[in-house]
Design a protein around this motif. Structure first.
Motif, mmCIF file in Angstrom:
data_model
loop_
_atom_site.group_PDB
_atom_site.id
_atom_site.type_symbol
_atom_site.label_atom_id
_atom_site.label_comp_id
_atom_site.label_asym_id
_atom_site.label_seq_id
_atom_site.Cartn_x
_atom_site.Cartn_y
_atom_site.Cartn_z
ATOM 1 N N GLU A 206 0.830 -1.196 0.000
ATOM 2 C CA GLU A 206 0.000 0.000 0.000
ATOM 3 C C GLU A 206 0.871 1.255 0.000
ATOM 4 O O GLU A 206 0.539 2.247 -0.644
ATOM 5 C CB GLU A 206 -0.942 -0.022 1.203
ATOM 6 N N ARG A 207 1.980 1.217 0.698
ATOM 7 C CA ARG A 207 2.915 2.351 0.670
ATOM 8 C C ARG A 207 3.477 2.515 -0.729
ATOM 9 O O ARG A 207 3.533 3.621 -1.272
ATOM 10 C CB ARG A 207 4.037 2.117 1.678
ATOM 11 N N ASP A 208 3.888 1.389 -1.336
ATOM 12 C CA ASP A 208 4.414 1.444 -2.695
ATOM 13 C C ASP A 208 3.376 2.003 -3.665
ATOM 14 O O ASP A 208 3.712 2.741 -4.593
ATOM 15 C CB ASP A 208 4.832 0.053 -3.165
ATOM 16 N N ALA A 209 2.116 1.615 -3.458
ATOM 17 C CA ALA A 209 1.059 2.055 -4.350
ATOM 18 C C ALA A 209 0.873 3.568 -4.310
ATOM 19 O O ALA A 209 0.438 4.178 -5.287
ATOM 20 C CB ALA A 209 -0.252 1.359 -3.998
ATOM 21 N N LYS A 210 1.199 4.195 -3.186
ATOM 22 C CA LYS A 210 1.126 5.648 -3.088
ATOM 23 C C LYS A 210 2.377 6.303 -3.666
ATOM 24 O O LYS A 210 2.315 7.380 -4.252
ATOM 25 C CB LYS A 210 0.952 6.055 -1.627
ATOM 26 N N LEU A 218 6.790 13.041 -10.752
ATOM 27 C CA LEU A 218 8.064 13.753 -10.588
ATOM 28 C C LEU A 218 8.976 13.507 -11.782
ATOM 29 O O LEU A 218 9.654 14.415 -12.275
ATOM 30 C CB LEU A 218 8.750 13.292 -9.301
ATOM 31 N N TRP A 219 8.995 12.267 -12.246
ATOM 32 C CA TRP A 219 9.820 11.890 -13.405
ATOM 33 C C TRP A 219 9.359 12.619 -14.657
ATOM 34 O O TRP A 219 10.167 13.160 -15.421
ATOM 35 C CB TRP A 219 9.732 10.378 -13.580
ATOM 36 N N GLN A 235 12.521 10.420 -3.564
ATOM 37 C CA GLN A 235 11.876 11.710 -3.319
ATOM 38 C C GLN A 235 10.390 11.517 -3.032
ATOM 39 O O GLN A 235 9.845 12.095 -2.085
ATOM 40 C CB GLN A 235 12.060 12.629 -4.526
ATOM 41 N N ALA A 236 9.743 10.676 -3.857
ATOM 42 C CA ALA A 236 8.318 10.415 -3.652
ATOM 43 C C ALA A 236 8.083 9.693 -2.324
ATOM 44 O O ALA A 236 7.113 9.981 -1.620
ATOM 45 C CB ALA A 236 7.777 9.586 -4.819
ATOM 46 N N ALA A 237 8.968 8.751 -1.988
ATOM 47 C CA ALA A 237 8.834 8.023 -0.727
ATOM 48 C C ALA A 237 8.918 8.976 0.456
ATOM 49 O O ALA A 237 8.174 8.858 1.436
ATOM 50 C CB ALA A 237 9.913 6.953 -0.632
ATOM 51 N N SER A 242 6.239 11.503 4.893
ATOM 52 C CA SER A 242 6.052 12.713 5.713
ATOM 53 C C SER A 242 4.581 12.979 5.979
ATOM 54 O O SER A 242 4.232 13.693 6.923
ATOM 55 C CB SER A 242 6.679 13.927 5.017
ATOM 56 N N GLU A 243 3.707 12.403 5.151
ATOM 57 C CA GLU A 243 2.266 12.589 5.322
ATOM 58 C C GLU A 243 1.653 11.546 6.240
ATOM 59 O O GLU A 243 0.506 11.671 6.645
ATOM 60 C CB GLU A 243 1.569 12.522 3.959
ATOM 61 N N ARG A 244 2.418 10.473 6.547
ATOM 62 C CA ARG A 244 1.876 9.381 7.362
ATOM 63 C C ARG A 244 2.011 9.714 8.842
ATOM 64 O O ARG A 244 3.025 10.254 9.275
ATOM 65 C CB ARG A 244 2.619 8.080 7.071
ATOM 66 N N PRO A 245 1.009 9.404 9.654
ATOM 67 C CA PRO A 245 1.139 9.640 11.093
ATOM 68 C C PRO A 245 2.194 8.720 11.683
ATOM 69 O O PRO A 245 2.435 7.625 11.173
ATOM 70 C CB PRO A 245 -0.259 9.279 11.626
ATOM 71 N N PRO A 246 2.872 9.150 12.759
ATOM 72 C CA PRO A 246 3.887 8.283 13.369
ATOM 73 C C PRO A 246 3.252 7.018 13.910
ATOM 74 O O PRO A 246 2.094 7.024 14.340
ATOM 75 C CB PRO A 246 4.451 9.155 14.507
ATOM 76 N N PRO A 247 3.967 5.888 13.867
ATOM 77 C CA PRO A 247 3.397 4.627 14.359
ATOM 78 C C PRO A 247 3.153 4.657 15.856
ATOM 79 O O PRO A 247 3.890 5.299 16.605
ATOM 80 C CB PRO A 247 4.471 3.598 14.000
ATOM 81 N N ARG A 248 2.100 3.982 16.289
ATOM 82 C CA ARG A 248 1.831 3.861 17.718
ATOM 83 C C ARG A 248 2.810 2.885 18.341
ATOM 84 O O ARG A 248 3.403 2.070 17.628
ATOM 85 C CB ARG A 248 0.388 3.369 17.928
ATOM 86 N N PRO A 249 2.996 2.922 19.634
ATOM 87 C CA PRO A 249 3.917 1.970 20.284
ATOM 88 C C PRO A 249 3.535 0.541 19.933
ATOM 89 O O PRO A 249 2.371 0.174 19.895
ATOM 90 C CB PRO A 249 3.704 2.257 21.795
ATOM 91 N N ASN A 250 4.575 -0.263 19.658
ATOM 92 C CA ASN A 250 4.439 -1.693 19.332
ATOM 93 C C ASN A 250 3.774 -1.929 17.962
ATOM 94 O O ASN A 250 3.458 -3.062 17.639
ATOM 95 C CB ASN A 250 3.617 -2.428 20.397
#
Length: 254
Positions: A206-210, A218-219, A235-237, A242-250
């Motif tokens: 799903e990350r790759d798909a974004k 960009l290319w 660059q895209a990654a 940067s738009e993803r919320p930080p992961p919760r503990p564990n």
């Protein structure tokens, strides 16, 4: 050493079996191609790509289309009296992973693969790329509705995804896969020590798909330069992460 000392019993298809039956057998036996025989005599070979390109891509019904309509007639084969070095050279020169082994009357007597010659275990089909649309279920929660499942027999995960995207775009007749699908999942297929298949869902898809469509933009904005794929991907990654919320503990990061 002779091919007869390394070859395995032949699993094959009849020409009047359906493509759906062929696909199930390829998946069950964890291989990318099978000989096609009638009364024991080799007629041709059929691969998962044959099924996809000559069947699915042409909108043929795999439950009615027959193996004889999609198989390749120019099957590459060897004799059980050939040396394993000859068989290995033939496979590498022809860019195939396995050969049908026949006798003087062209009757199938076995199969041999590069992994047999190299002392490896069973062959494996490393990846399946599953394109999906995200829809809401009865409970109001989103879930993935599968559009197409494409198997890729070799290469890295990245190469498998690239190949699957090309095939998906050709089949759906679109210039960009994101216009037809919301994303894709990737299943990696591993073969155990006893030849059994283990499927593992790759959580990065799903990350790759974004990342992929953004890297493509960009290319294109940069004038489609050659040799800078990795730069635009990174660059895209960075932008996506940067738009993803930080992961919760564990919580495991995808």
């Amino acid at each position: 050493m002779l091919v007869s000392e390394k070859m395995k019993p032949a699993i094959f298809l009849e020409p009047d079996e359906t493509l759906a039956a062929a696909a199930r057998k390829l998946r069950k036996d964890n291989i990318g191609c099978l000989p096609v025989c009638q009364e024991g005599r080799l007629l041709g070979m059929i691969t998962d790509r044959d099924i996809a390109m000559r069947g699915v891509a042409d909108n043929r019904d795999p439950n009615h289309m027959r193996v004889r309509e999609a198989m390749s007639l120019d099957a590459i084969c060897c004799s059980k009296e050939d040396s394993v070095e000859q068989a290995g050279t033939l496979m590498r020169d022809a860019h195939v992973q396995r050969l049908a082994v026949v006798n003087a009357d062209r009757h199938l007597v076995g199969v041999i693969s590069l992994t047999d010659l190299e002392g490896g275990g069973s062959e494996r089909r490393p990846f399946e790329v599953i394109f999906y649309k995200e829809i809401l279920g009865h409970s109001g929660l989103p879930h993935h509705s599968e559009l197409m499942r494409i198997s890729v027999a070799q290469g890295t995960k990245q190469e498998a995804v690239e190949a699957a995207i090309i095939q998906f775009e050709e089949t759906k007749r679109v210039t960009n896969w994101t216009t037809a699908a919301d994303g894709y999942d990737v299943v990696s297929i591993h073969v155990g020590e006893h030849g059994e298949s283990h499927e593992v869902l790759e959580l990065t898809s799903e990350r790759d798909a974004k990342i992929r469509p953004r890297a493509r933009v960009l290319w294109e904005q940069a004038g489609v330069p050659e040799g800078k794929d990795a730069q635009f991907w990174e660059q895209a990654a960075g932008e996506v992460d940067s738009e993803r919320p930080p992961p919760r503990p564990n919580e495991r990061v995808q």
